[in-house]
Every structure is written in structure tokens, then in C-alpha cells.
Design a protein around this motif. Structure first.
Motif, PDB file in Angstrom:
ATOM      1  N   ASN A 433      35.148  41.561  26.535  1.00 15.51           N
ATOM      2  CA  ASN A 433      34.725  42.539  27.517  1.00 15.51           C
ATOM      3  C   ASN A 433      35.227  42.059  28.872  1.00 15.51           C
ATOM      4  OD1 ASN A 433      33.140  43.898  29.560  1.00 15.51           O
ATOM      5  ND2 ASN A 433      31.801  44.584  27.910  1.00 15.51           N
ATOM      6  N   ILE A 434      36.338  42.634  29.340  1.00 16.47           N
ATOM      7  CA  ILE A 434      36.984  42.135  30.552  1.00 16.47           C
ATOM      8  C   ILE A 434      36.074  42.277  31.771  1.00 16.47           C
ATOM      9  CG2 ILE A 434      38.966  42.422  32.086  1.00 16.47           C
ATOM     10  CD1 ILE A 434      39.761  41.233  29.497  1.00 16.47           C
ATOM     11  N   SER A 435      35.384  43.408  31.872  1.00 11.67           N
ATOM     12  CA  SER A 435      34.490  43.599  33.016  1.00 11.67           C
ATOM     13  C   SER A 435      33.441  42.502  33.084  1.00 11.67           C
ATOM     14  CB  SER A 435      33.809  44.971  32.926  1.00 11.67           C
ATOM     15  OG  SER A 435      34.742  46.006  33.051  1.00 11.67           O
ATOM     16  N   GLU A 436      32.806  42.231  31.945  1.00 15.94           N
ATOM     17  CA  GLU A 436      31.782  41.191  31.908  1.00 15.94           C
ATOM     18  C   GLU A 436      32.393  39.818  32.148  1.00 15.94           C
ATOM     19  OE1 GLU A 436      28.480  39.279  28.838  1.00 15.94           O
ATOM     20  OE2 GLU A 436      29.486  41.160  28.342  1.00 15.94           O
ATOM     21  N   ALA A 437      33.576  39.589  31.567  1.00 15.67           N
ATOM     22  CA  ALA A 437      34.223  38.285  31.724  1.00 15.67           C
ATOM     23  C   ALA A 437      34.535  37.996  33.186  1.00 15.67           C
ATOM     24  CB  ALA A 437      35.505  38.227  30.894  1.00 15.67           C
ATOM     25  N   ILE A 438      35.010  38.994  33.928  1.00 11.02           N
ATOM     26  CA  ILE A 438      35.343  38.779  35.341  1.00 11.02           C
ATOM     27  C   ILE A 438      34.085  38.457  36.139  1.00 11.02           C
ATOM     28  CG2 ILE A 438      36.166  39.961  37.425  1.00 11.02           C
ATOM     29  CD1 ILE A 438      38.266  41.326  35.691  1.00 11.02           C
ATOM     30  N   PHE A 445      32.645  30.058  38.664  1.00  9.84           N
ATOM     31  CA  PHE A 445      33.421  29.338  39.672  1.00  9.84           C
ATOM     32  C   PHE A 445      32.951  29.607  41.101  1.00  9.84           C
ATOM     33  CE2 PHE A 445      36.324  29.849  36.026  1.00  9.84           C
ATOM     34  CZ  PHE A 445      36.460  28.512  35.724  1.00  9.84           C
ATOM     35  N   LYS A 446      31.788  30.308  41.227  1.00 12.21           N
ATOM     36  CA  LYS A 446      31.176  30.546  42.531  1.00 12.21           C
ATOM     37  C   LYS A 446      32.167  31.220  43.490  1.00 12.21           C
ATOM     38  CE  LYS A 446      27.846  26.759  42.122  1.00 12.21           C
ATOM     39  NZ  LYS A 446      28.121  26.529  40.687  1.00 12.21           N
ATOM     40  N   LEU A 447      32.766  32.300  43.025  1.00 13.41           N
ATOM     41  CA  LEU A 447      33.731  33.049  43.828  1.00 13.41           C
ATOM     42  C   LEU A 447      33.004  34.177  44.548  1.00 13.41           C
ATOM     43  CD1 LEU A 447      36.619  33.374  41.214  1.00 13.41           C
ATOM     44  CD2 LEU A 447      36.279  31.592  42.915  1.00 13.41           C
ATOM     45  N   ASP A 448      33.330  34.376  45.820  1.00 13.50           N
ATOM     46  CA  ASP A 448      32.706  35.477  46.540  1.00 13.50           C
ATOM     47  C   ASP A 448      33.320  36.798  46.076  1.00 13.50           C
ATOM     48  OD1 ASP A 448      35.039  36.242  48.334  1.00 13.50           O
ATOM     49  OD2 ASP A 448      34.761  34.174  48.945  1.00 13.50           O
ATOM     50  N   GLU A 449      32.663  37.886  46.421  1.00 10.74           N
ATOM     51  CA  GLU A 449      33.056  39.204  45.911  1.00 10.74           C
ATOM     52  C   GLU A 449      34.469  39.582  46.345  1.00 10.74           C
ATOM     53  OE1 GLU A 449      31.438  43.832  46.140  1.00 10.74           O
ATOM     54  OE2 GLU A 449      30.124  42.163  46.673  1.00 10.74           O
ATOM     55  N   LYS A 450      34.837  39.263  47.569  1.00 14.15           N
ATOM     56  CA  LYS A 450      36.159  39.627  48.064  1.00 14.15           C
ATOM     57  C   LYS A 450      37.257  38.874  47.309  1.00 14.15           C
ATOM     58  CE  LYS A 450      38.988  39.793  52.257  1.00 14.15           C
ATOM     59  NZ  LYS A 450      39.050  39.496  53.720  1.00 14.15           N
ATOM     60  N   THR A 451      37.054  37.586  47.107  1.00 11.57           N
ATOM     61  CA  THR A 451      38.044  36.787  46.388  1.00 11.57           C
ATOM     62  C   THR A 451      38.213  37.295  44.964  1.00 11.57           C
ATOM     63  OG1 THR A 451      37.519  34.843  47.707  1.00 11.57           O
ATOM     64  CG2 THR A 451      38.658  34.465  45.634  1.00 11.57           C
ATOM     65  N   LEU A 452      37.100  37.624  44.312  1.00 13.26           N
ATOM     66  CA  LEU A 452      37.155  38.114  42.945  1.00 13.26           C
ATOM     67  C   LEU A 452      37.866  39.472  42.884  1.00 13.26           C
ATOM     68  CD1 LEU A 452      36.248  37.060  40.215  1.00 13.26           C
ATOM     69  CD2 LEU A 452      34.154  38.398  40.455  1.00 13.26           C
ATOM     70  N   GLU A 453      37.620  40.315  43.859  1.00 10.61           N
ATOM     71  CA  GLU A 453      38.307  41.614  43.910  1.00 10.61           C
ATOM     72  C   GLU A 453      39.807  41.430  44.091  1.00 10.61           C
ATOM     73  OE1 GLU A 453      36.515  43.871  47.007  1.00 10.61           O
ATOM     74  OE2 GLU A 453      34.719  44.381  45.853  1.00 10.61           O
ATOM     75  N   GLN A 454      40.196  40.481  44.950  1.00 15.77           N
ATOM     76  CA  GLN A 454      41.621  40.234  45.169  1.00 15.77           C
ATOM     77  C   GLN A 454      42.283  39.715  43.893  1.00 15.77           C
ATOM     78  OE1 GLN A 454      41.485  37.513  48.475  1.00 15.77           O
ATOM     79  NE2 GLN A 454      41.549  39.144  50.009  1.00 15.77           N
ATOM     80  N   ALA A 455      41.609  38.808  43.206  1.00 13.93           N
ATOM     81  CA  ALA A 455      42.167  38.267  41.968  1.00 13.93           C
ATOM     82  C   ALA A 455      42.291  39.362  40.915  1.00 13.93           C
ATOM     83  CB  ALA A 455      41.285  37.132  41.460  1.00 13.93           C
ATOM     84  N   THR A 456      41.271  40.221  40.817  1.00 20.92           N
ATOM     85  CA  THR A 456      41.316  41.319  39.850  1.00 20.92           C
ATOM     86  C   THR A 456      42.445  42.281  40.183  1.00 20.92           C
ATOM     87  OG1 THR A 456      38.920  41.151  39.549  1.00 20.92           O
ATOM     88  CG2 THR A 456      39.986  43.163  38.778  1.00 20.92           C
ATOM     89  N   ALA A 457      42.584  42.613  41.474  1.00 23.15           N
ATOM     90  CA  ALA A 457      43.643  43.534  41.885  1.00 23.15           C
ATOM     91  C   ALA A 457      45.022  42.975  41.569  1.00 23.15           C
ATOM     92  CB  ALA A 457      43.525  43.834  43.378  1.00 23.15           C
TER      93      ALA A 457
END
Length: 970
Positions: A433-438, A445-457
Motif C-alpha cells: 500500500n504505497i499511500s500507507e508506506a509513504i 524517518f521523522k520527515l516533515d510534511e513538506k519534505t515528504l511531499e517533495q520526495a513523493t512528487a
């Protein structure tokens, strides 16, 4: 594997009970891990737990403990790990006891276990048994290193669990107790020991190991006093003799001494397998976004190994020097042909300037200590003689930022790394489940929301570029290729099965007159539509007719659909390839919304428009893991970005334009989709299907020619970033000049430069090799790229194939495909840029035949010296390299093999930019005799002194005939 010191790491805790006994009333005992080798041919190496027989037997008819029936539930706990008692009987019966290993008695030589021990066998020397643990993890556990007879006057220690689990307390870590300084008393009972000491033992220690001060096993403990089952211990030598008589020899891991038998003789220690791995460790500097800013050699780091799959006899950690280089040395017992030396790298004793940020982890093959346990963070390192690896080192707390630009890597870890599967939900069989995995990756890894969005994009953008889902009615360009010719006459033959509400449930395609094949669509499907948009249409819409055939195992059905006025698709009766992996394909279908994917995927790849006909290109692959439903062993696998609603769609071979499969289902296994398709030739082999096609008429069955090409030709270089003479800034470093004579003679491709990613080259037509390669490197932006297990080499379509060589030059001989521009040197920049550069290094134009000793030894050391060792203060440099082609070079398989290779590097000089640092090298790979025989140059990489091969630029010009117009050159 336990991290406790030897011999505590081989002492296991045991509990045995009947199934109907309460979980809190077990018989308690101790076991010792022993390693045995069968005398059969071929020999087998197996590990067992050795313990006292009375630990796993109940009471006999007279109430005597230890002589009755074998207890059905035997559970074992590994030392150094937690202890949790199973509380549910049904769960225990199923073998799912948390933290415990289930065991059963191993039968020696067709041994029969009676319900009660016969009176004549109730001798102390026979009070022992081997327990077999079938969990494959047990074969990775540490065993006893050596067995020995007891020497006169020798002092002994007993290891075990007095009081059972009370030894460590409630929910603590399993760790045994040592009772010290026992010595033997005289006894007349053969095969036993009677011990005496001021120390004591207690119930729970039965089966515990008795060791001398050298760490050798001399017996197993039985009881504290003669009134309890008599005597104190069973001699190890007695057990060893019985095992040998029944066809099993004890594996001893100690080094042979002059008094020991010769190797191969009874009682001899096994000869050890020894390997050395040279490790280069780099300290990485990251910015707040996780982007690499700089790298430099990491000095003073200790790198050890957490073994996996074998029991080490000795591990000597690597200590990195000023160049960040150290050598890890491992000794192990011999392995079977199916076993390998593997393990994870453990950073110990960090340098002083990083002590506050400990623990440290490596970028690959990593392990880290967490309390008394060791957590592995990736695939293991496979050790081999003279192996050389590079790793980056970062604080464990910052590993998330290090990998954040590699979200695909983290998603892949979620599938293949033990523990991460459970954390992220799903595994190879069920999909991820990619959504759950992200979300979990962000938490882990204690990533903030912006960093995680950038990595996903960034991942979604890469996915769209590599595996898009294009509207069938739009432009169909993929990797620089127009897919329209491969779809000619096929698009209208693909249709959607829709409900009354006009919702697409699956895809199908026309296979004969008024006949459609699909994935079993379910009862909701009422109509068939072949429009580009399946919703809201009235034309090209036909009611679903009679079901003509269905296979519930394959989930495929064939329906009559009256009035479908389109041509059937061409169905392949056989595979048009010998090797499917890498074959380009297209899937046509009507994808819906996939709830396993983040909204960014729906927004970017599908534009939030679903139920429309899409073209989904990809390639045939080898899956991470094959399941059993459907028959996945014979399935075709591909990696197109499909979704719900595409099931039943055709899988089209781009090269032949034929349908080779029907898409069935897919699963996300990390960053890519793995899809199973049923081959058309398997379906056409079913008599009922052939009969339907004959009766309905119009079917197009084809037998495409089988492609013999073993290496796929690259149809287009999707992205080129050629060599830049201005790369160092403020000074030009042009590539070598070709003299007028060479240009006029046609020796090269008219001086034309072929551009790739971060490098360019010029071909020498006479030799079918690159005349030279020119490359740019930014060490501050290097990215670690994992090489695929089966890396494909490509032919460059801009160069005649006969000028590039192919795999045939390199099979069944000592010649390696020697990179001119090294992939790891080109892999820098953004993740996408580094990946493109890495892959662009695998063209046959960028390769030259190098003897394996030269490629993996001397030349590898020079390349590493240029990439890592020289001028570490300078991030940027340019390099040129190539073969020295001479008339007297030997000829092999119609190719003349260069005797020597050269390398020139130009580094930026911040103190005087106009005068960069320049270094040139020349090295020979063989010497040739008068009769044409060769003598390869054999120097281990670690023994190479690079300065011995450095030459002047003038000398290099003389050897190569090239002219170097370098800035600041005297």
C-alpha cells in the motif's frame, strides 16, 4: 544472531509441556547449539540443539520424571533476545509462538522413540537428545566452536538457566548464568562426569553446556546431586562417538594444532575459509533537504560485520586510514555450494568528531545496534575474496534525510527488509500500500510534511517519465519513440465492460467475429464499449451476450457480443523472444482510481480522469517473488503502471505488434508495479478456446519470429548532458585534439563526438573501440546508485553495430567489459540525473576489453585514486581516458586487445583557478610473448602505488598521438 560473547551465545533456554498443560507450568531446561556434518555423499551441514532427554519427557507409569512420553510442545528461546510466553493453545499448535522457535526430537539412523524409556536404557550416559528446529533462521545461529575430552585436573564452568525464566526476570532478555570452577571426581560409570564445586546448579540447567577454560565443550549438565537422576553430566566425547557411529560428525571450528589430526581425518578441525573486503568509507555532508553537499574520506572508523547465513570463526574489523580505506577480514568454516558468506556492516568506535552523533550507519549493507539487539537496514553484503566496495556513512538519526531523495529506495526497502514489511503493510505476495508506506516512511524517518511531499512528487515525476499512462486519443511518445505504429489496428479492438451506471469494471478485446475475451468481469457488467471514454457514450456500445467459456483458475472469460464491428487483434501462438526480460510492451485498458496510491499519482499520471482508454508502456520483468495464485510460474510479468479496471486488457509486444498476453492483476512491490499476465499461447493451447475461435471465425493467430537478440538495442538516448569544457568555471578544459591525418584517414567517425550523460566519446573505426572518453565529475553531488542484479548492456543506434562489439567477446574467458567512464563516477546531480548518467555508462561504446586481473586490480585502484584520493578539497574535476592502440596488440575473436590504458584528470584549484591540478597515468594490462601468448599484469588493488604509474602529459601525447590543450600547462 546473538551478540552475546561466546559461549553464552550458544546456550538456549527450553520449555517443554503437553498441549493441555497451562503455559505457566513447563518443564524447563537448557540446550547447546551444535553443528554436525553427515557422512553421506553429498555431505550435509546441519545445526541442532543438544540437551538432556529428560527435559523433553514427562513421567512414566510409575511417576518417574524424565522417562515417560515425549512432550509434544518444545519451545526454544535464543540468547540475547526477549522471552514472551505463548498463552493461546491454538496459536501454539499452529507454530506461531511469538519470539520462540518450535522444536522436535531429531531421529538418528531410523531411531524409534518409545512412549517410555526401557529399563535397560535408563543409563545416565544415554540421557541426551538432539532437537531439530525447522525454522531456516536457526541455521544462521552460532554453534559450539570446539569439543574436547576432559584433561586431568581441568577446571570447568557450567552455563544454563537455573529457575528457568526467573533467571532474567519478567519479559527480560534471555541470558544464561555461569557456575564456575567445577572439577571432576572419580567415577566408575562410563560416559559420564561427576563434578564437585562450592558453586551450585539448579533445575533449569539440565542440558546446559560444560566448558573448559579454553571454551571447549566437554559435556552437558544433568543434575545437581546423585539423588536426582544420578550423576552430574554426560561426556561430550561419549555423545560424539555415538553420533559418529550413526553417520554424523561434529564440526569443529578451532584452528588445527600440531597435536590434532590432519585435515580430513576423524576429529580434525575444518579448514577455514578466509576472505578480505576492502572498504572505502566516505563522510557525507547533507543540507536540510537531504541533498548531498560534499563527501570526504572518513578516517578512524571501525567497521565490523553482523554475519548472516554463516557462523564466523573470526572477524577482524576494518580500521579506515586517512584515505577512508580499511580491510575487513573474516574467517569461517567451509560452506556448502548453496551457502554464501553474507552480512551487514556495523559501524563501531566512531571517530572523535562524530562520537556525539553515534550510532553511525553505512548507506548500503547497514546494521545498527539498538540495546542488546542488532537491526539490519538493507540487503546484506556478499563477501568474496578481494572484494572492493564504497559506502557513505551518516548518523543513524539522519539516515532519513540521506535517503529522502531516494523515495523509491525506501519503498523497495519496505518490501524486502525484514521488519519493514510488517511496519509498512504488505509484502511481495499481497503488494504494498504505497499511500500507507509513504506515511510510515515519514514517521520512521521523522520527515516533515513538506519534505515528504517533495520526495513523493519527485518519485511520481520519475514514474510518469518512465511508466506513463497516456490517453489513447493523445500523443503517444515514450522514451523518444512513437508508439502509434505498434498500436495500428489495435486501439479500436480494445473495449471496456461497463455497468448500467456506465462504470468500467474491466477491459477486454476482440479475438474473433462478435467475440470478446476479458478478465472475469462480474455480474455488474452489462455492456461493452470501445470508445476512448467509457462513460456517457451511446455509440459504439453493445449489450453483453452469452458467456461462451470461462476458466475460474485463470479468471478469464469469453463472451459473445453481437454487432462489434472491429477487427480482432493478432494473437501470438508462441513467444516472439527467447529471453523475455527487458522486452518492451504496451498494455491497453481503462484504469480506475487505485486507493493504494497517493493522490499525487492520480493528479500527475492520470490527471484525475478515470475510465478512459489509456496506453501504458513498460517492459517484461522478473518479479521479486512468484506466488501460486494464479499460476505465476508460467505467467508473463511486466511493470506498466496499471490500475483497477485494466484487468483483461491486452499486453502487446512493441516489436511485433502482436498481443502476447492478457493482463490479469498487479501489485506494488516497492517503487515499481509488478503485473502478471496470462500468455496467449497458454490460452490458445486450451481445446475449448480453439474450438470457439474456429466456430466464430475471423480470428488472427500468428506465429511471430523468435528474436535472437540477447542485448536490446537502444532506440533513443532519452537524455544527454555532454562533456562541458567550462565545467570547472573560469577556465576551459577542452577534450583532446585529433590531428588532421587521423581525421582524413577515416580512422574515426569524422571527428563526431557522441554525447551521453556527463560524458562524451569519439569512436575509432579501425578498432571498434572508443578513441577517448571525456567526462565531468562533481564529487560533492555524487549519488550512490545500486547496480541491478542483471544489468543490461546496450548498443548505441548511432554507431554501426559491428563497431561496438557485443557480449560474444566477453563470454567464457578472462576478459572483462572494462568501463572507460566508470558508472559510479558519472552518478552525480539530482537523483534522476544520477540514475540517467549511471545507466548511460552501460553502452558498448563505453567499454574496452580488460583482463579481469587488470580491471579488478591495478586499473580499479587507479580509478579509485583519481575519483577519491587526489585533491579531496576539490569537488569538481574533468577526466579523459582511453586505450593505447598499437599495431602489435594481440588479436582475440577478431578484436585487437589494447595492451595499455591511460587516464588524465584535471581538478579545480580554488587558490589559482587558472592553473588546475593535472595528473596523467599509464598502465599496461599484459605483456606479449613472441608466439602471441600473453602474461597478464597481476597486482591486487590494495597493493597498487598510484604514483608509480603517473607520467607527464608530454609522455601521454607521445603514447597516444593525441594533443591535450590544457590550461596552465607548462
Amino acid at each position: 544472531m546473538s551478540r552475546l560473547a561466546y559461549p553464552r551465545n550458544v546456550i538456549w533456554y527450553l520449555e517443554a509441556r503437553k498441549w493441555d498443560w497451562p503455559e505457566w507450568e513447563p518443564q524447563m531446561g537448557t540446550g547447546v547449539v551444535v553443528w554436525l556434518q553427515s557422512a553421506a555423499n553429498p555431505a550435509k551441514l546441519r545445526k541442532f540443539l543438544l540437551t538432556c532427554a529428560h527435559v523433553v519427557r514427562g513421567r512414566d507409569a510409575n511417576g518417574a520424571l524424565g522417562y515417560g512420553p515425549v512432550l509434544k510442545e518444545i519451545l526454544c528461546w535464543q540468547p540475547g533476545f526477549g522471552h514472551t510466553r505463548p498463552r493461546d493453545i491454538e496459536r501454539r499448535r499452529s507454530g506461531k509462538s511469538p519470539g520462540a522457535f518450535a522444536a522436535e526430537i531429531f531421529l538418528l539412523d531410523n531411531q524409534i522413540i518409545p512412549d517410555e524409556v526401557p529399563e535397560d536404557e535408563r543409563r545416565p550416559a544415554l540421557d541426551w537428545v538432539l532437537l531439530e528446529i525447522k525454522d531456516p533462521r536457526f541455521q544462521d545461529m552460532d554453534p559450539v566452536k570446539d569439543w574436547a575430552d576432559l584433561a586431568e585436573g581441568e577446571r570447568l564452568d557450567i552455563f544454563g538457566y537455573p529457575g528457568g525464566s526467573e533467571t532474567w526476570g519478567e519479559n527480560g532478555v534471555v541470558e544464561c548464568v555461569k557456575s564456575e570452577d567445577f572439577e571432576e571426581q572419580r567415577t566408575s560409570s562410563p560416559g559420564t562426569l561427576r563434578l564437585n564445586s562450592s558453586a551450585s546448579t539448579a533445575p533449569g540447567m539440565s542440558g546446559g553446556g560444560i566448558f573448559n577454560k579454553k571454551g571447549q565443550l566437554v559435556g552437558i549438565h544433568r543434575s545437581q546431586t546423585a539423588s536426582q537422576l544420578e550423576f552430574g553430566a554426560v561426556r561430550a566425547s561419549t555423545i560424539r562417538d555415538v553420533l559418529k557411529a550413526k553417520g554424523w560428525n561434529v564440526v569443529q571450528l578451532s584452528l588445527p594444532s600440531p597435536e590434532q589430526p590432519a585435515p580430513g581425518q576423524p576429529g580434525a578441525a575444518l579448514e577455514l575459509r578466509r576472505v578480505e573486503v576492502e572498504i572505502t568509507a566516505n563522510e557525507v555532508e547533507l543540507d536540510e533537504s537531504g541533498i548531498l553537499r560534499a563527501k570526504k574520506p572518513l578516517r578512524g572508523l571501525t567497521l565490523s560485520l553482523e554475519p548472516k547465513g554463516f557462523s564466523p570463526v573470526e572477524i577482524k574489523p576494518a580500521e579506515t586510514d586517512e584515505s577512508g580505506v580499511g580491510t575487513l577480514r573474516v574467517a569461517a568454516s567451509p560452506l556448502t555450494p548453496d551457502e554464501h558468506l553474507t552480512g551487514h556492516l556495523l559501524c563501531e568506535s566512531p571517530p572523535a568528531h562524530l562520537a556525539a552523533e553515534a550510532p553511525l550507519v553505512t548507506s548500503e549493507y547497514a546494521a545498527v545496534k539498538k540495546g542488546s539487539q542488532v537491526l539490519t537496514l538493507g540487503k546484506p553484503l556478499r563477501l568474496a575474496k578481494n572484494k572492493v566496495i564504497d559506502v557513505d556513512v551518516v548518523p543513524f538519526s539522519k539516515r532519513g534525510r540521506y535517503y529522502v531523495s531516494e523515495l523509491p529506495f525506501l519503498l523497495d526497502r519496505a518490501v524486502v527488509v525484514p521488519g519493514m514489511v510488517r511496519a509498512f503493510g504488505g509484502g511481495p505476495a499481497e503488494g504494498l500500500n504505497i499511500s500507507e508506506a509513504i506515511v510510515r516512511i515519514g514517521e520512521e524517518f521523522k520527515l516533515d510534511e513538506k519534505t515528504l511531499e517533495q520526495a513523493t512528487a519527485a518519485w511520481v515525476d520519475t514514474l510518469k517519465a518512465e511508466r506513463p499512462a497516456m490517453r489513447a486519443s493523445g500523443a503517444l511518445l515514450w522514451q523518444g519513440r512513437d508508439l502509434s505504429p505498434a498500436l495500428a489496428g489495435l486501439r479500436d479492438s480494445v473495449c471496456a465492460f461497463v455497468s448500467e451506471e456506465r462504470v468500467a469494471s474491466s477491459t477486454g478485446f476482440v479475438i474473433a467475429k462478435d467475440t470478446v475475451m476479458t478478465f472475469s468481469p462480474g455480474q455488474a457488467a452489462k455492456n461493452v464499449v470501445n470508445a476512448d471514454d467509457a462513460s456517457g457514450v451511446t455509440a459504439n456500445r453493445w449489450p453483453l451476450g452469452k458467456e461462451l467459456w470461462r476458466d475460474d483458475e485463470l479468471d478469464i472469460a469469453i463472451f459473445a457480443v453481437k454487432g462489434v464491428n472491429v477487427d480482432p487483434v493478432p494473437l501470438a501462438e508462441r513467444a516472439p523472444f527467447a529471453d523475455p526480460e527487458g522486452r518492451k510492451v504496451i498494455v491497453l485498458g481503462y484504469p480506475g482510481k487505485d486507493t493504494r496510491l497517493p493522490e499525487k499519482v492520480h493528479e500527475v499520471i492520470y490527471e484525475n480522469v478515470f475510465g478512459v482508454k489509456r496506453v501504458m508502456p513498460g517492459q517484461l520483468i522478473v518479479p521479486v517473488e512468484r506466488g501460486s495464485e494464479p499460476d505465476e510460474a508460467s505467467a508473463l510479468w511486466h511493470d506498466a503502471t496499471t490500475a483497477a479496471g485494466v484487468s483483461g486488457g491486452p499486453v502487446i509486444d512493441i516489436e511485433t505488434g502482436t498481443v502476447i498476453g492478457i493482463h490479469r492483476s498487479g501489485r506494488w512491490t516497492g517503487s515499481r508495479k509488478e503485473n502478471a499476465a496470462v500468455p496467449t499461447w497458454k490460452i490458445l493451447a486450451i481445446p475449448e478456446v480453439r474450438e470457439i475461435l474456429e466456430k466464430r471465425g475471423g480470428a488472427r493467430l500468428v506465429s511471430p519470429a523468435v528474436s535472437k537478440v540477447s542485448v536490446p538495442k537502444a532506440q533513443h538516448l532519452r537524455k544527454s548532458m555532454p562533456y562541458r569544457p567550462d565545467f570547472l568555471g573560469g577556465v576551459l578544459v577542452p577534450p583532446p585534439r585529433l590531428d588532421a591525418d587521423k581525421l582524413a584517414s577515416g580512422d574515426v567517425l569524422k571527428g563526431r563526438v557522441l554525447d551521453y550523460v556527463h560524458y562524451s566519446l569519439v569512436m575509432d573505426e579501425r578498432r571498434g573501440l572508443a578513441l577517448f572518453v571525456a567526462a565531468n565529475v562533481d564529487r560533492g553531488k555524487l549519488v550512490s546508485i545500486r547496480r541491478p542484479t542483471r544489468q543490461k548492456w546496450l548498443l548505441d543506434p548511432r554507431v554501426p553495430a559491428h563497431l561496438q562489439g557485443d557480449e560474444s567477446l566477453y563470454v567464457h574467458n578472462e576478459w572483462d567489459k572494462g568501463h572507460l567512464a566508470k558508472p559510479s563516477a558519472l552518478a552525480w546531480g539530482t537523483l534522476q540525473e544520477a540514475q540517467a548518467a549511471y545507466q548511460s555508462a552501460f553502452y558498448f561504446t563505453n567499454v574496452a576489453p580488460q583482463h579481469q586481473y587488470f580491471n579488478q586490480g591495478l586499473w580499479s585502484a587507479l580509478e579509485k585514486y583519481v575519483l577519491r584520493g587526489l585533491h579531496p578539497e576539490s569537488n569538481k574535476f574533468c577526466f579523459f581516458t582511453g586505450p593505447v592502440c598499437k599495431p602489435d596488440d594481440i588479436e582475440y575473436r577478431s578484436v585487437r586487445i589494447p595492451k595499455s590504458f591511460w587516464l588524465l584528470a584535471v581538478y579545480e584549484n580554488s587558490s589559482d583557478p587558472a592553473r588546475p591540478h593535472i595528473h596523467a597515468f599509464l598502465a599496461a594490462q599484459y605483456t606479449a610473448g613472441a608466439g602471441g601468448e600473453i602474461e597478464p599484469v597481476v597486482i591486487a588493488a590494495r597493493e597498487v602505488k598510484p604514483n608509480a604509474y603517473e607520467i607527464s602529459v608530454d609522455k601521454l601525447e607521445q603514447e597516444t598521438g593525441l594533443v591535450f590543450d590544457l590550461p596552465g600547462r607548462e
